[in-house]
Structures are given as structure tokens and as C-alpha cells.
Design a protein around this motif. Structure first.
Motif, PDB file in Angstrom:
ATOM      1  N   LYS A 227       0.827  -1.210   0.000  1.00 34.38           N
ATOM      2  CA  LYS A 227       0.000   0.000   0.000  1.00 34.38           C
ATOM      3  C   LYS A 227       0.857   1.253   0.000  1.00 34.38           C
ATOM      4  O   LYS A 227       0.409   2.325  -0.432  1.00 34.38           O
ATOM      5  CB  LYS A 227      -0.914  -0.012   1.228  1.00 34.38           C
ATOM      6  N   GLU A 230       1.010   3.478  -3.210  1.00 32.76           N
ATOM      7  CA  GLU A 230       0.047   4.537  -3.481  1.00 32.76           C
ATOM      8  C   GLU A 230       0.318   5.768  -2.631  1.00 32.76           C
ATOM      9  O   GLU A 230      -0.033   6.883  -3.026  1.00 32.76           O
ATOM     10  CB  GLU A 230      -1.375   4.025  -3.236  1.00 32.76           C
ATOM     11  N   VAL A 236      -3.048   8.907  -8.117  1.00 34.68           N
ATOM     12  CA  VAL A 236      -3.414   7.515  -8.400  1.00 34.68           C
ATOM     13  C   VAL A 236      -4.667   7.530  -9.266  1.00 34.68           C
ATOM     14  O   VAL A 236      -5.697   8.078  -8.873  1.00 34.68           O
ATOM     15  CB  VAL A 236      -3.667   6.713  -7.115  1.00 34.68           C
ATOM     16  N   TYR A 238      -7.333   5.094 -11.664  1.00 35.94           N
ATOM     17  CA  TYR A 238      -7.798   3.748 -11.986  1.00 35.94           C
ATOM     18  C   TYR A 238      -8.515   3.782 -13.328  1.00 35.94           C
ATOM     19  O   TYR A 238      -9.414   4.594 -13.541  1.00 35.94           O
ATOM     20  CB  TYR A 238      -8.744   3.228 -10.904  1.00 35.94           C
ATOM     21  N   LYS A 254      -6.534   9.458  -5.827  1.00 40.30           N
ATOM     22  CA  LYS A 254      -5.692  10.360  -5.036  1.00 40.30           C
ATOM     23  C   LYS A 254      -5.095  11.390  -5.971  1.00 40.30           C
ATOM     24  O   LYS A 254      -4.686  11.066  -7.084  1.00 40.30           O
ATOM     25  CB  LYS A 254      -4.580   9.571  -4.331  1.00 40.30           C
TER      26      LYS A 254
END
Length: 457
Positions: A227, A230, A236, A238, A254
Motif C-alpha cells: 500500500k 500509493e 493515483v 484507476y 488520489k
């Protein structure tokens, strides 16, 4: 000869154990501990003492720091600019995760070609050869004069290439294939990913190079690796979507330079990804006019209002326990709304199976969808259709009240732009602003009042 010491590292969370365990005691995952060789403190001293920033950095008083307005350079994809918070920030470290084949490499190759018109771009690939990347670039019509392709996985060699080329931005595809030769562990292990990311962060912050990193995802959809990966990066993203459909969703999880939960919609075509400028039309284009169990909500994804259809199917249960199934919606939220409907609106739902979904593959998780969720359930239960030119906004309390929501002006403006005639909003949201003309805005204070207006019973 000294005995080589090993330990077992969880590939999901990075937990260290002196012996093998079937289940990680930290994250609870099974069969994730892998044996790795312990690295001596002397060999890692130079690696751990990395600086973030220039080599001549020293402590400064905050009042003495010269601050210039944040400069960004934009790509030709406005949806990507929106998700990044207004454009690409120089010296930032951006992590993009997604399922295999979803289009991560396609997106970054297109972006590389666009950014190469403004500076030097280094595309580092550990998964494809140079000829394979060239073949894909020809299909996507990408031909940048300052785009350098480099199939390599050794970080020491990559850093030498960076010093020679001095790029303005670089792409790492993917971080799980990169390797630090000084670390005695397998490629893609937790230790390797952590050290490679730390190296990339030092390059981005120390030399002002924007770094895009592709990350593989696990079966659960999370980015593979610890983790801390990140936490180290600036942004970040997706990349989501169904391989059987052409639409893709790029979502911000993020972002240190902009709003989180921003949403960008793309369509995968033969010649690459194309942005969708009005996603609300896509989510509503296949809606049936007289269907029951359908309600339109104006949801906020970051700073963007999107109209989405919520569909509900309520049927009598043939088993002892009624089923609750939700796609794109929180199942606990569905159960809560159904309990409020039963207690405050008198609908007997305890012996009814409920199947709900957010049409279009989008995921909704904000309080303002509660009212539309309740109206879709009541519409299916009563077998009464809703007005196709009407939409609903509001949060529901456990006592049946309709509570205030944020950014009501943007939501109403988006509904009006798409031709909706009436919108139900919380009564408290009518204060402090002037509603636009051309759309009827009705304030409701209770769930029962909203159901009577929407379903006319």
C-alpha cells in the motif's frame, strides 16, 4: 561462507515474517508470503538515503521560499486533463492501474505522442519490444519526433539513459517489471516495487521530470504491491471498464494537485481512445420511456455533474430470506433505503427480493443518490412508472426527511442542459440562490412527499 538469511514477505501488504505462514496476520490474505533474501544494512544505506528535491536543498523558512504559480501543460485529451486537475504537473509521479487489456498502454502511448510535440518523452517498457510498440503506435497514428522508445528493465541502465536524453516526461510500463540490481529479490516482489518507486520519485522530484507509472492490479481490483506504493506517488488513477464494451472510465483516487473522485470517460476505438465529452447522454440514451423501477439522479463525480439512471427490480421472494443485490451501488445503502421505505413510507419490502444497478457501468457512492434510489424501488414495487423528463436529488435520513446536498446549482444546470423539465430537490437547498428559468424545481422535505409527487399515489 556465511549462511544466507531469508525472511518471508507478504506480497499484498509488505508484512515481514521469520517463517512461512499460510495467512498473513496483517492483511488476512492467504498464500501471499514469499521467501526473499535479507539485504544487509550496508548495501541498503545508499538506497535509503535518497533526497526528494534538488541536491543542494537545505532547510528554509516558509516565508523565504519563492513560489511561482503552478504551471501545467495540457494534453489533447481534455478528459485526462480534467482527471489530473487541469493538466500535467511537471515533476509529478502519476500511477495508473487497471485490469489487463483495458487500455493503459494505449492511453499512455497516445499521451506520449501528444506531449512529444512540447518536449522529449522517454517511453520505457518492460513488457514489449521496440518493434511491438512501433506497431501499436502506427495503429494509433502516433509519430512523435521527440518520442524515445526504450525496452529495458534495469533501473541503473534506465537512469543512465535519463541522464543522456534528459527527457521532460517518461512512462514506465510497468513498475512490476522494473528491477533494482542491488536488491536480491525477485522481480515484482514487494521489496523491488518499493525500491523502484522510490527511485522514480527521486527522479521526478530531483530532476523535475513527470513520470507516469503503470501498475498491475490484483484479482480484487487493487493495485498490486504494498500500500505504500500509493502513498509515495502524487496521483493515483484507476482505468475501469468492461472488456466487452467500448467505454472506459478513468477515475482519480488520489491527487495532490486537484480534486479526487474526478471522472473521465473514453471510448475505445480501432485507432485508439477517444474522449466522450457528454457522458450523461451515454448513460441515458437507452432508457425506456414507460419502464417502472427507473429514476434519474444527478450525481457529482469530483467537480463534474453526471446524470445516471438507477434501475430497480422488486419481486416477491420465494425463499425464507429476501435477497439484496446491487451493481454499481453500495449494498448496505440499498438495505438502509429499503428499511426507511418500509418504516416511513409503509411499503412492505421485507419479503421482496431487490435487484438494483446504476446503468452504464458507473459506480455511485454519494448521499445525494438516496432519493432517486428510494423512488426507483417504490416505482418497481408499486408498478408505477416515473416521468422520463424528471430527475431526483436528495439525501435521506433515517426519520424519512430529505436532507440538503452540495453543489445544487451545478446539478440543476446539467439537468436543464439535457432537457429535463422538472427536478425534485431538498427544500433547504432552495435558499440562497436563484433557480434558472426553463426547468421546474420542486423542494421536498420528506420521503412521503417526494413519493407522492414522483409516483402520483
Amino acid at each position: 561462507m556465511a549462511k544466507v538469511k531469508t525472511h518471508f514477505v507478504c506480497q499484498n501488504c509488505g508484512y515481514n515474517s521469520p517463517r512461512y505462514l499460510g495467512r498473513c496476520p496483517n492483511c488476512g490474505e492467504w498464500n501471499t508470503l514469499v521467501e526473499e533474501q535479507e539485504v544487509s544494512l550496508k548495501s541498503t544505506t545508499s538506497k535509503s538515503l535518497r533526497r526528494v528535491g534538488s541536491n543542494n536543498s537545505k532547510p528554509q523558512l516558509i516565508g523565504e521560499i519563492n513560489f511561482e504559480s503552478e504551471t501545467r501543460y495540457k494534453t489533447e485529451l481534455n478528459e485526462l486533463n480534467r482527471v489530473l486537475g487541469g493538466g500535467v504537473v511537471p515533476g509529478s509521479l502519476v500511477l495508473i492501474g487497471g485490469d489487463p487489456g483495458i487500455g493503459k498502454s494505449t492511453l499512455l502511448l497516445q499521451v506520449s505522442g501528444q506531449l512529444s510535440k512540447k518536449g522529449k518523452i522517454l517511453y520505457v517498457s518492460g513488457e514489449e519490444s521496440a518493434s511491438q510498440i512501433k506497431m501499436r503506435a502506427a495503429r494509433l497514428n502516433v509519430d512523435g519526433e521527440n518520442l524515445y522508445i526504450y525496452p529495458e528493465t534495469n533501473m541503473d541502465i534506465i537512469k543512465n539513459a535519463i541522464n543522456d536524453i534528459k527527457p521532460d516526461a517518461m512512462i514506465i510500463d510497468s513498475v512490476q517489471t522494473m528491477q533494482e540490481p542491488d536488491i536480491q529479490s525477485a522481480t515484482g516482489s514487494v521489496t523491488q516495487i518499493r525500491e523502484v518507486t522510490s527511485d522514480l520519485m527521486n527522479i521526478a522530484k530531483g530532476q523535475g521530470i513527470t513520470v507516469f507509472v503503470v501498475g498491475h492490479v490484483t484479482k480484487g481490483g487493487a493495485i498490486a504491491g504494498p500500500k505504500v506504493l500509493e502513498h509515495m506517488v502524487d496521483t493515483v488513477l484507476y482505468f475501469e471498464g468492461d472488456l466487452h464494451h467500448s467505454y472506459r472510465i478513468l477515475r482519480t483516487v488520489k491527487n495532490r494537485f486537484g480534486s479526487t473522485n474526478e471522472l473521465g470517460i473514453f471510448e475505445m476505438r480501432e485507432d485508439g481512445l477517444r474522449e466522450v465529452t457528454n457522458p450523461s447522454e451515454i448513460f441515458l440514451e437507452e432508457r425506456l420511456k414507460d419502464a417502472t423501477g427507473s429514476a434519474i439522479v444527478v450525481s457529482m463525480e469530483g467537480t463534474r455533474p453526471i446524470l445516471v439512471e438507477i434501475q430497480a427490480l422488486i419481486t416477491a421472494s420465494v425463499f425464507g430470506n429476501a435477497q439484496r443485490t446491487a451493481t454499481g451501488l453500495d449494498r448496505n445503502r440499498v438495505s438502509l433505503i429499503m428499511a426507511v421505505l418500509e418504516k416511513r413510507a409503509g411499503l412492505l419490502l421485507q419479503n421482496q427480493d431487490a435487484y438494483l444497478k446504476a446503468a452504464g457501468g458507473v459506480k455511485l457512492n454519494e448521499p445525494a443518490i438516496d432519493l432517486a434510489l428510494a423512488i426507483s424501488i417504490a416505482s418497481s414495487y408499486k408498478n408505477i412508472g416515473t416521468d422520463p423528463t424528471e430527475c431526483y436529488i436528495g439525501e435521506l435520513g433515517l426519520t424519512g426527511e430529505v436532507r440538503r446536498v452540495t453543489q445544487i446549482e451545478q446539478r440543476v444546470a446539467e439537468a436543464q442542459k439535457l432537457g429535463f423539465k422538472r427536478i425534485l430537490v431538498p427544500a433547504n437547498n432552495l435558499q440562497g440562490w436563484t433557480p434558472p428559468k426553463g426547468i421546474s424545481i420542486v423542494g421536498v422535505s420528506t420521503l412521503s412527499q417526494a413519493l407522492k409527487l414522483a409516483l402520483h399515489y
